[in-house]
Design a protein around this motif. Structure first.
Motif, mmCIF file in Angstrom:
data_model
loop_
_atom_site.group_PDB
_atom_site.id
_atom_site.type_symbol
_atom_site.label_atom_id
_atom_site.label_comp_id
_atom_site.label_asym_id
_atom_site.label_seq_id
_atom_site.Cartn_x
_atom_site.Cartn_y
_atom_site.Cartn_z
ATOM 1 N N ARG A 1 88.302 129.774 24.536
ATOM 2 C CA ARG A 1 88.310 128.384 24.610
ATOM 3 C C ARG A 1 88.029 127.845 26.013
ATOM 4 O O ARG A 1 87.187 126.995 26.180
ATOM 5 C CB ARG A 1 89.520 127.804 24.065
ATOM 6 N N VAL A 2 88.828 128.347 27.007
ATOM 7 C CA VAL A 2 88.576 127.905 28.375
ATOM 8 C C VAL A 2 87.002 128.350 28.834
ATOM 9 O O VAL A 2 86.490 127.559 29.665
ATOM 10 C CB VAL A 2 89.744 128.502 29.482
ATOM 11 N N ASP A 3 87.017 129.475 28.677
ATOM 12 C CA ASP A 3 85.401 130.190 28.900
ATOM 13 C C ASP A 3 84.250 129.049 28.394
ATOM 14 O O ASP A 3 83.563 128.756 28.963
ATOM 15 C CB ASP A 3 85.200 131.628 28.331
ATOM 16 N N LEU B 1 94.110 129.973 35.514
ATOM 17 C CA LEU B 1 95.423 130.267 34.745
ATOM 18 C C LEU B 1 96.024 128.769 34.208
ATOM 19 O O LEU B 1 96.454 128.707 33.103
ATOM 20 C CB LEU B 1 96.377 130.968 35.484
ATOM 21 N N SER B 2 95.852 127.885 35.301
ATOM 22 C CA SER B 2 96.520 126.464 34.851
ATOM 23 C C SER B 2 95.657 126.000 33.596
ATOM 24 O O SER B 2 96.406 125.697 32.440
ATOM 25 C CB SER B 2 96.232 125.431 35.947
ATOM 26 N N ALA B 3 94.433 126.396 33.386
ATOM 27 C CA ALA B 3 93.650 125.778 32.270
ATOM 28 C C ALA B 3 94.048 126.373 30.929
ATOM 29 O O ALA B 3 94.212 126.026 29.899
ATOM 30 C CB ALA B 3 92.176 125.929 32.374
ATOM 31 N N ILE B 4 94.286 127.887 31.220
ATOM 32 C CA ILE B 4 94.833 128.655 29.944
ATOM 33 C C ILE B 4 96.064 128.315 29.589
ATOM 34 O O ILE B 4 96.386 128.092 28.305
ATOM 35 C CB ILE B 4 94.540 130.231 30.249
ATOM 36 N N ARG B 5 96.941 128.140 30.336
ATOM 37 C CA ARG B 5 98.460 127.637 29.980
ATOM 38 C C ARG B 5 98.411 126.217 29.560
ATOM 39 O O ARG B 5 99.126 125.859 28.598
ATOM 40 C CB ARG B 5 99.017 127.785 31.311
ATOM 41 N N THR B 6 97.666 125.430 30.099
ATOM 42 C CA THR B 6 97.576 124.124 29.428
ATOM 43 C C THR B 6 96.859 123.990 27.730
ATOM 44 O O THR B 6 97.495 123.371 27.076
ATOM 45 C CB THR B 6 96.476 123.170 30.159
ATOM 46 N N ALA C 1 86.787 116.688 34.562
ATOM 47 C CA ALA C 1 88.109 116.261 34.819
ATOM 48 C C ALA C 1 89.038 117.413 34.642
ATOM 49 O O ALA C 1 90.022 118.037 35.376
ATOM 50 C CB ALA C 1 88.462 115.086 34.102
ATOM 51 N N PHE C 2 89.034 118.131 33.232
ATOM 52 C CA PHE C 2 89.545 119.379 32.998
ATOM 53 C C PHE C 2 89.766 120.579 33.841
ATOM 54 O O PHE C 2 90.576 121.231 34.237
ATOM 55 C CB PHE C 2 89.240 119.793 31.376
ATOM 56 N N ARG C 3 88.256 120.697 34.288
ATOM 57 C CA ARG C 3 88.120 121.672 35.217
ATOM 58 C C ARG C 3 88.767 121.672 36.626
ATOM 59 O O ARG C 3 89.323 122.373 37.184
ATOM 60 C CB ARG C 3 86.463 121.989 35.423
ATOM 61 N N ARG C 4 88.989 120.613 37.044
ATOM 62 C CA ARG C 4 89.503 120.133 38.390
ATOM 63 C C ARG C 4 91.152 119.916 38.363
ATOM 64 O O ARG C 4 91.569 120.159 39.295
ATOM 65 C CB ARG C 4 89.005 118.836 38.886
ATOM 66 N N ALA C 5 91.321 119.456 37.232
ATOM 67 C CA ALA C 5 92.896 119.271 37.017
ATOM 68 C C ALA C 5 93.382 119.427 35.666
ATOM 69 O O ALA C 5 93.730 118.512 34.868
ATOM 70 C CB ALA C 5 93.392 117.921 37.527
ATOM 71 N N PRO C 6 93.426 120.546 35.148
ATOM 72 C CA PRO C 6 93.764 121.114 33.907
ATOM 73 C C PRO C 6 95.296 120.588 33.445
ATOM 74 O O PRO C 6 95.607 120.067 32.607
ATOM 75 C CB PRO C 6 93.491 122.434 33.660
ATOM 76 N N CYS D 1 96.742 117.880 34.195
ATOM 77 C CA CYS D 1 96.961 116.619 33.706
ATOM 78 C C CYS D 1 96.849 116.265 32.426
ATOM 79 O O CYS D 1 97.484 115.205 31.766
ATOM 80 C CB CYS D 1 95.682 115.656 34.190
ATOM 81 N N PHE D 2 96.148 117.287 31.690
ATOM 82 C CA PHE D 2 96.220 116.892 30.293
ATOM 83 C C PHE D 2 97.455 117.311 29.495
ATOM 84 O O PHE D 2 97.389 117.030 28.260
ATOM 85 C CB PHE D 2 94.895 117.866 29.649
ATOM 86 N N VAL D 3 98.349 117.706 30.151
ATOM 87 C CA VAL D 3 99.618 118.051 29.652
ATOM 88 C C VAL D 3 100.487 116.705 29.569
ATOM 89 O O VAL D 3 101.524 116.674 28.658
ATOM 90 C CB VAL D 3 100.324 119.104 30.477
ATOM 91 N N TYR D 4 99.886 115.560 30.393
ATOM 92 C CA TYR D 4 100.716 114.757 30.265
ATOM 93 C C TYR D 4 100.886 113.826 29.103
ATOM 94 O O TYR D 4 99.715 114.082 28.391
ATOM 95 C CB TYR D 4 100.392 113.563 31.336
ATOM 96 N N LEU D 5 101.764 113.158 28.870
ATOM 97 C CA LEU D 5 101.884 112.170 27.573
ATOM 98 C C LEU D 5 100.839 111.351 27.594
ATOM 99 O O LEU D 5 100.266 110.759 28.676
ATOM 100 C CB LEU D 5 103.210 111.424 27.473
ATOM 101 N N ARG D 6 100.363 110.618 26.472
ATOM 102 C CA ARG D 6 99.245 109.765 26.240
ATOM 103 C C ARG D 6 99.564 108.616 27.302
ATOM 104 O O ARG D 6 98.708 108.085 27.955
ATOM 105 C CB ARG D 6 99.172 109.460 25.091
ATOM 106 N N ARG D 7 100.754 108.113 27.121
ATOM 107 C CA ARG D 7 101.263 106.859 27.792
ATOM 108 C C ARG D 7 100.839 106.901 29.285
ATOM 109 O O ARG D 7 100.518 106.198 30.121
ATOM 110 C CB ARG D 7 102.427 106.494 27.483
ATOM 111 N N ARG D 8 101.277 108.143 29.796
ATOM 112 C CA ARG D 8 101.168 108.460 31.249
ATOM 113 C C ARG D 8 99.811 108.591 31.664
ATOM 114 O O ARG D 8 99.508 108.115 32.778
ATOM 115 C CB ARG D 8 101.849 109.723 31.675
ATOM 116 N N LEU D 9 99.071 109.373 30.796
ATOM 117 C CA LEU D 9 97.541 109.487 31.059
ATOM 118 C C LEU D 9 96.930 108.309 31.051
ATOM 119 O O LEU D 9 96.006 107.823 32.038
ATOM 120 C CB LEU D 9 97.059 110.444 29.958
#
Length: 304
Positions: free
Chosen positions: A239-241, A253-258, A287-292, A294-302
């Motif tokens: 999926r990351v690829d 690795l951060s993207a895979i873990r996210t 945005a995901f490629r630069r800081a994956p 961040c996508f783990v954050y709760l929607r309110r924080r995002l």
């Protein structure tokens, strides 16, 4: 119920401070009139039980008077086990743990989180687990630190889980110091067959060009990530690829873990949230490629 707990805590505090025998009858009326606690899944209980005529001992009073527990810790433990029929078992377990290097605070933490340990058979349920750690080269203080941080370790099978898992971690991390650091953060690893989960996943990640230092760093901070099946890890990589991620990126690795941390439905909701904030589909992927992470954050924080 809150009033009853407050009354009990006050009664227990008073008995300790004034060196008077606790008010057995008042405690029984206030607290132990509640329904029977559920039976634990702990396979800790000794086969040697006294007859039904043996007087029961209130757990809260026993812990305070015999082992100098704080009223708060005693009350917490007694919420799961109201009475003991055989204090000899509890005495042997608690005394053994004290002699094995457990501080008063650590002992209270263990009993609060797994009160059924008071009914454990010392020789079959406790000593073999401690011995596994000792045979692996851990000091008594290290063992106390690890077990008090996750007392449920004592529920693991000594031969089938603890021994192999500790050995696998030592082989991966290279030292007891590394194993100790990981287990203090998460005793989760001792629940699984690491030969079938963690080790194959590490080999997959290494084959993708991810550095050992980054892999080991994630072992400490994201333990559940390595406990996915190998097939799941490969699916996350696919999926990351497909998002155009560069495998040489330090964020790979951060993207895979996210991706591994959320369901497809949650991921789609995150995408829609970014789009509602003005991102194009291409912009979301950038945005995901630069800081994956961040996508783990709760929607309110995002959103904020």
């Amino acid at each position: 119920m809150n009033k009853r707990l407050i009354s009990l805590s006050f009664s227990l505090r008073s008995s300790v401070q004034l060196h008077r025998p606790p008010l057995y009858h008042s405690i029984s009326i206030l607290f132990y009139s509640s329904s029977k606690p559920k039976r634990s899944k702990f396979n800790f209980v000794s086969k040697d039980r006294r007859s039904k005529s043996t007087p029961k001992v209130a757990v809260a009073e026993y812990l305070i008077n015999q082992h100098q527990f704080s009223p708060e810790a005693a009350l917490k433990a007694s919420s799961s086990i109201a009475f003991l029929k055989n204090t000899a078992e509890a005495d042997s377990v608690l005394s053994f743990l004290k002699e094995s290097g457990f501080s008063k605070t650590q002992l209270e933490e263990v009993v609060k989180r797994i009160p059924r340990i008071l009914r454990a058979n010392l020789d079959t349920a406790i000593k073999p687990k401690i011995k596994i750690f000792q045979d692996s080269g851990f000091s008594n203080s290290d063992i106390a630190d690890v077990i008090s941080s996750d007392p449920w370790i004592l529920r693991r099978s000594a031969d089938n889980r603890l021994g192999p898992a500790i050995l696998a971690l030592k082989n991966i991390l290279g030292s007891n110091a590394g194993v100790l650091k990981v287990l203090k953060l998460s005793g989760w690893y001792l629940k699984y067959d690491l030969e079938k989960t963690m080790i194959p996943n590490i080999e997959v990640l290494k084959s993708l060009g991810i550095s050992s230092s980054q892999i080991f760093n994630y072992i400490c901070h994201f333990p559940r990530f390595y406990l996915h099946t190998q097939e799941s890890i490969m699916d996350f990589v696919r999926r990351v690829d497909e998002m155009g991620f560069d495998r040489k990126s330090k964020m790979f690795l951060s993207a895979i873990r996210t991706i591994s941390s959320m369901s497809l439905e949650t991921w789609e909701r995150k995408i829609k949230l970014f789009q509602s904030l003005g991102f194009s589909e291409k912009g979301v992927l950038t945005a995901f490629r630069r800081a994956p992470q961040c996508f783990v954050y709760l929607r309110r924080r995002l959103r904020r």
